[in-house]
Design an enzyme around this catalytic site. Structure first.
Site, PDB file in Angstrom:
ATOM      1  N   ALA A 341      -1.796   7.186  11.403  1.00  0.00           N
ATOM      2  CA  ALA A 341      -0.898   7.385  10.265  1.00  0.00           C
ATOM      3  C   ALA A 341      -1.763   7.341   9.008  1.00  0.00           C
ATOM      4  O   ALA A 341      -2.915   6.907   9.071  1.00  0.00           O
ATOM      5  CB  ALA A 341       0.146   6.275  10.214  1.00  0.00           C
ATOM      6  N   THR A 346      -4.456   1.061   0.887  1.00  0.00           N
ATOM      7  CA  THR A 346      -5.289   0.207   1.738  1.00  0.00           C
ATOM      8  C   THR A 346      -6.609  -0.112   1.045  1.00  0.00           C
ATOM      9  O   THR A 346      -7.206  -1.159   1.272  1.00  0.00           O
ATOM     10  CB  THR A 346      -5.568   0.896   3.093  1.00  0.00           C
ATOM     11  OG1 THR A 346      -5.790   2.275   2.853  1.00  0.00           O
ATOM     12  CG2 THR A 346      -4.421   0.708   4.050  1.00  0.00           C
ATOM     13  N   ASP A 348      -6.967  -0.716  -2.106  1.00  0.00           N
ATOM     14  CA  ASP A 348      -6.698  -1.861  -2.996  1.00  0.00           C
ATOM     15  C   ASP A 348      -6.812  -3.164  -2.219  1.00  0.00           C
ATOM     16  O   ASP A 348      -7.446  -4.124  -2.654  1.00  0.00           O
ATOM     17  CB  ASP A 348      -5.262  -1.819  -3.535  1.00  0.00           C
ATOM     18  CG  ASP A 348      -5.002  -0.614  -4.397  1.00  0.00           C
ATOM     19  OD1 ASP A 348      -5.961   0.109  -4.702  1.00  0.00           O
ATOM     20  OD2 ASP A 348      -3.837  -0.396  -4.762  1.00  0.00           O
TER      21      ASP A 348
HETATM   22  N1  LIG Z   1      -5.273   4.921   9.560  1.00  0.00           N
HETATM   23  C1  LIG Z   1      -5.906   3.749   9.501  1.00  0.00           C
HETATM   24  N2  LIG Z   1      -6.135   3.058  10.636  1.00  0.00           N
HETATM   25  C2  LIG Z   1      -6.746   1.872  10.611  1.00  0.00           C
HETATM   26  N3  LIG Z   1      -7.210   1.293   9.492  1.00  0.00           N
HETATM   27  C3  LIG Z   1      -7.005   1.915   8.330  1.00  0.00           C
HETATM   28  C4  LIG Z   1      -6.351   3.177   8.263  1.00  0.00           C
HETATM   29  N4  LIG Z   1      -6.302   3.569   6.978  1.00  0.00           N
HETATM   30  C5  LIG Z   1      -6.902   2.597   6.277  1.00  0.00           C
HETATM   31  N5  LIG Z   1      -7.325   1.603   7.070  1.00  0.00           N
HETATM   32  C6  LIG Z   1      -8.010   0.360   6.675  1.00  0.00           C
HETATM   33  O1  LIG Z   1      -8.034   0.315   5.277  1.00  0.00           O
HETATM   34  C7  LIG Z   1      -9.378   0.267   4.794  1.00  0.00           C
HETATM   35  C8  LIG Z   1      -9.475   1.060   3.515  1.00  0.00           C
HETATM   36  O2  LIG Z   1      -9.002   2.357   3.748  1.00  0.00           O
HETATM   37  P1  LIG Z   1      -9.432   3.629   2.899  1.00  0.00           P
HETATM   38  O3  LIG Z   1      -8.682   4.765   3.453  1.00  0.00           O
HETATM   39  O4  LIG Z   1     -10.911   3.720   2.864  1.00  0.00           O
HETATM   40  O5  LIG Z   1      -8.932   3.229   1.473  1.00  0.00           O
HETATM   41  P2  LIG Z   1      -8.737   4.140   0.187  1.00  0.00           P
HETATM   42  O6  LIG Z   1      -9.052   5.556   0.554  1.00  0.00           O
HETATM   43  O7  LIG Z   1      -7.310   3.886  -0.112  1.00  0.00           O
HETATM   44  O8  LIG Z   1      -9.669   3.555  -0.819  1.00  0.00           O
HETATM   45  C9  LIG Z   1     -10.220   0.787   5.932  1.00  0.00           C
HETATM   46  O9  LIG Z   1     -11.515   0.195   5.904  1.00  0.00           O
HETATM   47  C10 LIG Z   1      -9.448   0.327   7.144  1.00  0.00           C
HETATM   48  O10 LIG Z   1      -9.784  -1.035   7.388  1.00  0.00           O
HETATM   49  C1  LIG Z   2      -0.871   5.312  -8.604  1.00  0.00           C
HETATM   50  C2  LIG Z   2      -1.940   5.346  -7.555  1.00  0.00           C
HETATM   51  N1  LIG Z   2      -2.355   6.521  -7.075  1.00  0.00           N
HETATM   52  C3  LIG Z   2      -3.351   6.551  -6.127  1.00  0.00           C
HETATM   53  C4  LIG Z   2      -3.944   5.398  -5.681  1.00  0.00           C
HETATM   54  C5  LIG Z   2      -5.011   5.440  -4.619  1.00  0.00           C
HETATM   55  O1  LIG Z   2      -4.452   4.988  -3.467  1.00  0.00           O
HETATM   56  P1  LIG Z   2      -5.202   4.863  -2.065  1.00  0.00           P
HETATM   57  O2  LIG Z   2      -5.650   3.446  -1.969  1.00  0.00           O
HETATM   58  O3  LIG Z   2      -4.150   5.189  -1.109  1.00  0.00           O
HETATM   59  O4  LIG Z   2      -6.345   5.810  -2.028  1.00  0.00           O
HETATM   60  C6  LIG Z   2      -3.529   4.203  -6.173  1.00  0.00           C
HETATM   61  C7  LIG Z   2      -4.164   2.930  -5.706  1.00  0.00           C
HETATM   62  N2  LIG Z   2      -3.215   1.996  -5.426  1.00  0.00           N
HETATM   63  C8  LIG Z   2      -2.496   4.169  -7.124  1.00  0.00           C
HETATM   64  O5  LIG Z   2      -2.073   3.009  -7.611  1.00  0.00           O
END
Ligand SMILES: Nc1ncnc2c1ncn2[C@@H]1O[C@H](COP(=O)(O)OP(=O)(O)O)[C@@H](O)[C@H]1O
Ligand SMILES: Cc1ncc(COP(=O)(O)O)c(CN)c1O
Length: 436
Positions: A341, A346, A348
């Site tokens: 999914a 995540t 944050d």
């Molecule tokens: N589909 C997923 N399945 C398992 N863990 C996930 C998944 N999406 C996010 N995570 C967890 O969240 C952490 C941060 O996700 P990430 O996608 O890199 O964050 P963002 O892109 O929001 O900065 C990953 O290191 C993992 O631990």
């Molecule tokens: C308004 C908004 N858009 C985008 C993002 C990026 O989100 P993601 O951690 O899913 O990459 C954030 C982070 N919380 C957010 O607050």
């Protein structure tokens, strides 16, 4: 442990004895026997707060615990009451023990405390996208022991990944006004600053000015920056902040950061280099170190995993020169089971957890990353189970506490300033946070 996706860390397994002082002192053995496990007790910890999550109760309940678990649980209520933040919620509650209908393990029922978990702000924690609200209220302030001041860099109806969103963006002047207030009262001394989503270049520049000033106030201040700019969608990168923020991050923000937590796309645009192989990823991290930060953690990537396509790779790198001139270098690679999914926010949560765990393990990035990834894994799994109707919504507190160490008693008095976003006070169903 397996049920909670935890692995036994042979170097550091922590056990908590809950109960009155008298009861704890009466347990004078150095060994704690739990089913087939024997844990040697080396460091006593005081339970400043406790959270009970049926999901995390031992199964089956060990009969060799002394005193027996049912006897322990009511004794912890006075300790919960002693916590200033929790007291109002449990003042009138009469602790009751009941047996879990499915596994018959003893559970402590704290009606008013549960109510706290159900209030809309707290429940948003099940949406990782609403993280800041709850980081302040539960996770850091009460559970992990940080005193947090939050600033809403934006206030949006929902995540910007949706087709539509509305709301307000805080300006540099507004941030400056807030900071001035702190300064006038002489309360602008912080141990950590964490920044997340922002979409205004002058606001970001103001953040940098303030961090410089805060670092003068406290030279040990650690600035943790999640350079939230974009992500990959169907293999292509896309920005969810205006593109002119990139040079501000590159030239001004990242150079003053101590820890950065980009995802793969953000790491690549900051370094100006693609990472198709692990070797290239290491080069990207070196380029990021050269910009300033001692610690770089790439929170997720689509690098191939040796364990198969159901794993995502996160990478960490520490590069610092010690006082005696020696260079310390540490690289970490984590293979994280993928949940099928797309989660928002995540990043944050990852950054906030990493801040907390690097504080506890300042010289052990591997441990901090493992504990962070473990929490994330736990949370995304429970979130998806909840979204699919397999789990009740009220898993919040235990999910955070169950996997970690029990020694958060030493964290009092820390101050942390979080500049993040506040999104969506509205619907609280987990479906809102999971995009299939
Ligand atoms: N589909 C997923 N399945 C398992 N863990 C996930 C998944 N999406 C996010 N995570 C967890 O969240 C952490 C941060 O996700 P990430 O996608 O890199 O964050 P963002 O892109 O929001 O900065 C990953 O290191 C993992 O631990
Ligand atoms: C308004 C908004 N858009 C985008 C993002 C990026 O989100 P993601 O951690 O899913 O990459 C954030 C982070 N919380 C957010 O607050």
């Amino acid at each position: 442990m397996n049920a909670n996706i935890l692995q036994l860390n042979v170097d550091e397994t922590e056990a908590i004895l809950l109960g009155s002082r008298q009861c704890r002192l009466s347990y004078d053995s150095d060994l704690l026997n739990l089913s087939s496990l024997s844990l040697g007790l080396t460091k006593p910890a005081c339970n400043l707060g406790a959270w009970f999550d049926p999901q995390l109760s031992p199964h089956p309940v060990p009969d060799r615990l002394s005193p027996p678990l049912p006897h322990c649980l009511p004794l912890t209520v006075p300790y919960l009451r002693r916590s200033r933040n929790l007291r109002p919620y449990i003042r009138h509650c009469s602790p009751q023990l009941f047996k879990c209908p499915s596994c018959q393990s003893p559970q402590l029922h704290l009606p008013q405390l549960m109510q706290l978990l159900q209030n809309p702000t707290v429940r948003t924690f099940t949406h990782t996208k609403h993280f800041w609200d709850c980081f302040d209220l539960l996770c850091v302030r009460q559970v992990l022991g940080f005193e947090v001041d939050t600033v809403n860099s934006v206030q949006f109806s929902n995540h910007t990944g949706y087709d539509h969103w509305t709301g307000q963006v805080m300006t540099a002047n507004e941030l400056h006004t807030l900071y001035d207030g702190l300064k006038l009262n002489g309360v602008n001394r912080y141990d950590y600053v964490l920044t997340g989503y922002t979409r205004d270049a002058s606001f970001l520049e103001m953040v940098v000015d303030i961090i410089r000033e805060l670092k003068c106030q406290n030279p040990n201040l650690v600035y943790v920056c999640d350079p939230v700019m974009g992500d990959q969608r169907n293999g292509d990168g896309y920005m969810y902040v205006p593109e002119h923020l990139l040079p501000v991050y590159k030239e001004k923000v990242v150079p003053v950061a101590d820890i950065i937590t980009p995802n793969q796309y953000e790491a690549e645009i900051l370094a100006g280099k693609k990472m198709n192989t692990e070797k290239e990823a290491l080069e990207v991290m070196d380029l990021l170190h050269a910009m300033g930060p001692e610690t770089v953690v790439i929170t997720s990537s689509d690098l191939p995993s040796s364990l198969g396509k159901d794993y995502l790779i996160a990478l960490g790198s520490l590069r610092k020169i010690k006082a005696d001139g020696t260079l310390v270098k540490e690289r970490i690679r984590m293979e994280i089971p993928k949940v099928d999914a797309v989660f928002v926010g995540t990043g944050d949560l990852f950054t906030a957890m990493l801040l907390a765990w690097t504080h506890t393990h300042p010289n052990n990035l591997k441990m901090a990353c493992e504990k962070t990834a473990s929490a994330l894994q736990h949370i995304v799994r429970r979130t998806i189970n909840h979204a699919r109707g397999k789990e009740p919504g009220m898993w919040v507190g235990g999910g955070m506490l169950g996997w970690g160490g029990g020694t958060w008693d030493g964290w009092g008095g820390l101050h942390c300033w979080v500049v993040g976003c506040r999104v969506g006070w509205g619907g609280c169903s987990a479906e809102g946070s999971v995009r299939h």
